[in-house]
Design a protein around this motif. Structure first.
Motif, PDB file in Angstrom:
ATOM      1  N   UNK A 189       0.413  -4.117  10.124  1.00  0.00           N
ATOM      2  CA  UNK A 189       1.407  -3.341  10.859  1.00  0.00           C
ATOM      3  C   UNK A 189       1.321  -3.763  12.320  1.00  0.00           C
ATOM      4  N   UNK A 191      -8.198  -3.944   4.482  1.00  0.00           N
ATOM      5  CA  UNK A 191      -7.627  -3.540   5.772  1.00  0.00           C
ATOM      6  C   UNK A 191      -8.394  -2.365   6.382  1.00  0.00           C
ATOM      7  N   UNK A 192      -8.874  -1.458   5.522  1.00  0.00           N
ATOM      8  CA  UNK A 192      -9.640  -0.325   6.046  1.00  0.00           C
ATOM      9  C   UNK A 192     -10.903  -0.833   6.742  1.00  0.00           C
ATOM     10  N   UNK A 203      -7.374  -2.175  10.797  1.00  0.00           N
ATOM     11  CA  UNK A 203      -5.945  -2.272  11.059  1.00  0.00           C
ATOM     12  C   UNK A 203      -5.205  -2.336   9.734  1.00  0.00           C
ATOM     13  N   UNK A 204      -3.983  -1.816   9.711  1.00  0.00           N
ATOM     14  CA  UNK A 204      -3.109  -2.092   8.585  1.00  0.00           C
ATOM     15  C   UNK A 204      -2.308  -3.344   8.898  1.00  0.00           C
ATOM     16  N   UNK A 237       0.849  -1.189   0.000  1.00  0.00           N
ATOM     17  CA  UNK A 237       0.000   0.000   0.000  1.00  0.00           C
ATOM     18  C   UNK A 237       0.890   1.246   0.000  1.00  0.00           C
ATOM     19  N   UNK A 238       0.691   2.082  -1.000  1.00  0.00           N
ATOM     20  CA  UNK A 238       1.520   3.276  -1.126  1.00  0.00           C
ATOM     21  C   UNK A 238       2.518   3.152  -2.266  1.00  0.00           C
ATOM     22  N   UNK A 257       6.756   4.072  10.986  1.00  0.00           N
ATOM     23  CA  UNK A 257       5.666   4.899  11.494  1.00  0.00           C
ATOM     24  C   UNK A 257       4.348   4.609  10.803  1.00  0.00           C
ATOM     25  N   UNK A 258       4.388   4.386   9.480  1.00  0.00           N
ATOM     26  CA  UNK A 258       3.143   4.239   8.719  1.00  0.00           C
ATOM     27  C   UNK A 258       3.221   3.012   7.814  1.00  0.00           C
ATOM     28  N   UNK A 259       2.064   2.569   7.361  1.00  0.00           N
ATOM     29  CA  UNK A 259       2.027   1.404   6.472  1.00  0.00           C
ATOM     30  C   UNK A 259       2.740   1.708   5.154  1.00  0.00           C
ATOM     31  N   UNK A 260       2.607   2.956   4.657  1.00  0.00           N
ATOM     32  CA  UNK A 260       3.289   3.221   3.382  1.00  0.00           C
ATOM     33  C   UNK A 260       4.809   3.217   3.524  1.00  0.00           C
ATOM     34  N   UNK A 261       5.292   3.585   4.712  1.00  0.00           N
ATOM     35  CA  UNK A 261       6.737   3.499   4.958  1.00  0.00           C
ATOM     36  C   UNK A 261       7.188   2.038   5.012  1.00  0.00           C
ATOM     37  N   UNK A 304       1.780   1.124  -5.024  1.00  0.00           N
ATOM     38  CA  UNK A 304       1.082   0.444  -6.111  1.00  0.00           C
ATOM     39  C   UNK A 304       1.422   1.017  -7.484  1.00  0.00           C
ATOM     40  N   UNK A 357      -6.077  -2.462   0.394  1.00  0.00           N
ATOM     41  CA  UNK A 357      -6.308  -1.247   1.186  1.00  0.00           C
ATOM     42  C   UNK A 357      -7.747  -1.213   1.695  1.00  0.00           C
TER      43      UNK A 357
END
Lengths: 105, 395
Positions: B223, B215-216, B220-221, B185-186, B233-237, B188, B212
């Motif tokens: 993660x 999970x939404x 939860x992601x 995610x992020x 810190x984030x799912x895209x990271x 794609x 996405x």
């Protein structure tokens, strides 16, 4: 006198954050090409510090791409993590007891 | 040249395991007991815990019981569960593998079933021990990659090093599988740009959109709390780090659990179920993903960890690549590769080369750390998938 070995990694020249290559104490830390950052609080290996000031709402850039949005103004050298950065996709689940990644080093 | 084990169905394995498969949780203890005296001789416990039927689980068990690393199978049924053991037994028999079924309710109970099972497994591991290895080419390998217990080092050291190894293995004709669309995610769009056709690019993007949404809905992601402790810190990271495992090759196709890559090169495995959200999380833990890659025929798995996963797998040996040098020092016995050396000046390409060499030696029989330690994790739960469309595997 040359600077000490870098202990901050810059993954892409477009990035607004550095990555700590080791546990870094509060104070001066060193990026590539002689960059010097005043790290505001101790961070552990793998954590991020701001390369330059980031405004609330700005995308935070790592690997040259957005990894989410700043939830508050972030000063250069500040630890960038769950307290000031949020996903633009899904919220991050945490254990508050372990999320800080700040040690006493 | 590698050395593998030839199967009657034409596949070649890198291990000669005897699978003892329970067909409902109620039969698991008997399966565990059967394997106990033979666990160091290649007997492995796999199975499905549910009592209600599930097409995905049926397919997964068929693929796993006829996996190239499996030479013989013992099915352990309680007797009243819904799993179609007849269909499974036929699929195994048709593949040319020795198979026997034990139905606990018809065999006189726990003790007699264990005795019966140990007799079959004892014979089979004996036969396996005398099997000779045959020449096997890198192009006959299927390799999966997963990351788990990721932290801020994973995307800098271990994952890009696996990416380099994948580039080389794929170029030599091996099929390489990366997965976990919930951890793409992020990225794609940049991933879709590597698709071999525009139609496949759409499929790749859609798979991440699906993840996405899934999970939404769950709230939860993909993660875990330890990811944040380790600096993510984030799912895209996390995604950008995970994405690095895929290397830089063109993406040849999108497959789903149980689909075998039709050729060498790089494939994305979509592990997020189709349709409305049902049965819970797509990746209940890392082991479920390793099992799904094994069901796609993966001979072995490259597992990158930062926080320090220790797992292995009952079907597909796991090579543990430790991204974090501090974790490596702490858990050295569990780690095959110390990719954290990259932070201390070792080049990415040197570690990539080490991973490549490790793949070759493990394929020819070298035990991984998790194998030596007796790790043989396995989990399979309920899911629903639609078959892939024609755009997913361009010619």
């Amino acid at each position: 006198m040359s600077d000490p070995n870098p202990n901050l990694l810059l993954l892409s020249e477009h990035d607004s954050v550095f990555v700590a290559l080791e546990a870094i104490a509060r104070g001066k830390a060193y990026g590539p090409d002689g960059a010097v950052v005043e790290v505001a609080s101790a961070v552990t290996l793998g954590h991020k510090v701001a390369r330059y000031p980031i405004s609330k709402g700005d995308k935070v850039i790592k690997y040259g791409v957005s990894i989410g949005s700043a939830t508050q103004d972030i000063a250069a050298g500040e630890h960038v993590h769950v307290h000031n950065l949020r996903s633009d996709y899904t919220a991050t689940h945490l254990l508050e007891e372990t999320a800080g990644g700040v040690n006493d080093a | 040249m590698l050395e593998g084990f030839a199967r009657q169905d034409g596949k070649k394995g890198i291990r000669n395991y005897v699978a003892v498969a329970y067909l409902v949780e109620c039969a698991r203890h008997v399966a565990n007991e059967i394997v106990l005296p033979h666990r160091d001789q290649g007997a492995q416990v796999i199975g499905f815990p549910g009592c209600f039927p599930n097409e995905y689980a049926q397919t997964m068990m068929e693929r796993l019981c006829t996996h190239p690393n499996i030479g013989a199978v013992l099915l352990v049924s309680l007797g009243c569960e819904s799993f179609n053991r007849f269909q499974l037994e036929k699929a195994i028999k048709d593949s040319g593998r020795p198979v026997q079924s034990i139905v606990i309710q018809k065999s006189g109970g726990t003790r007699k079933s264990i005795d019966l099972g140990r007799r079959f497994v004892g014979e089979q591991v004996g036969a396996m021990a005398s099997a000779t290895r045959v020449p096997m080419d890198v192009s006959e390998l299927i390799i999966g990659t997963v990351c788990g217990g990721s932290d801020g080092t994973s995307g800098i050291t271990g994952n890009p090093a696996v990416g380099l190894a994948f580039d080389r293995l794929g170029a030599e004709g091996a099929a390489c599988i990366f997965e976990e669309t919930g951890e793409l995610i992020g990225c794609e769009h940049i991933m879709a740009a590597r698709a071999s056709t525009p139609e496949l690019a759409v499929e790749l993007e859609q798979s991440v959109v699906k993840a996405a949404r899934y999970y939404a809905t769950l709230g939860f992601g993909s993660f875990a709390a330890g990811n944040a402790e380790g600096g993510l810190t984030t799912i895209e990271e996390k995604s950008m780090g995970a994405y690095a495992k895929s290397g830089s090759a063109q993406i040849r196709g999108l497959i789903k659990p149980g689909d075998t890559p039709p050729s060498g090169g790089l494939f994305l495995l979509d592990v997020v179920p189709d349709g409305e959200v049902r049965y819970g999380f797509p990746n209940v833990n890392d082991n479920a993903e390793i099992v799904e890659m094994a069901a796609c025929g993966a001979h072995l798995t490259l597992f990158v960890t930062g926080r320090g996963s220790v797992v292995g797998n009952a079907v597909s040996p796991v090579i543990k690549i430790c991204a974090n040098p501090e974790t490596y020092n702490n858990l050295a016995d569990d780690m095959d590769i110390n990719a954290g050396r990259i932070l201390n000046g070792t080049s990415l390409s040197e570690i990539g080369e080490e991973i490549y060499e490790q793949v070759l030696s493990v394929s020819s029989g070298k035990q991984t750390c998790s194998e030596e330690l007796g790790h043989a994790e396995f989990i399979l739960t309920y899911k629903i998938f639609e078959p892939i469309g024609p755009a997913c595997l361009p010619r």
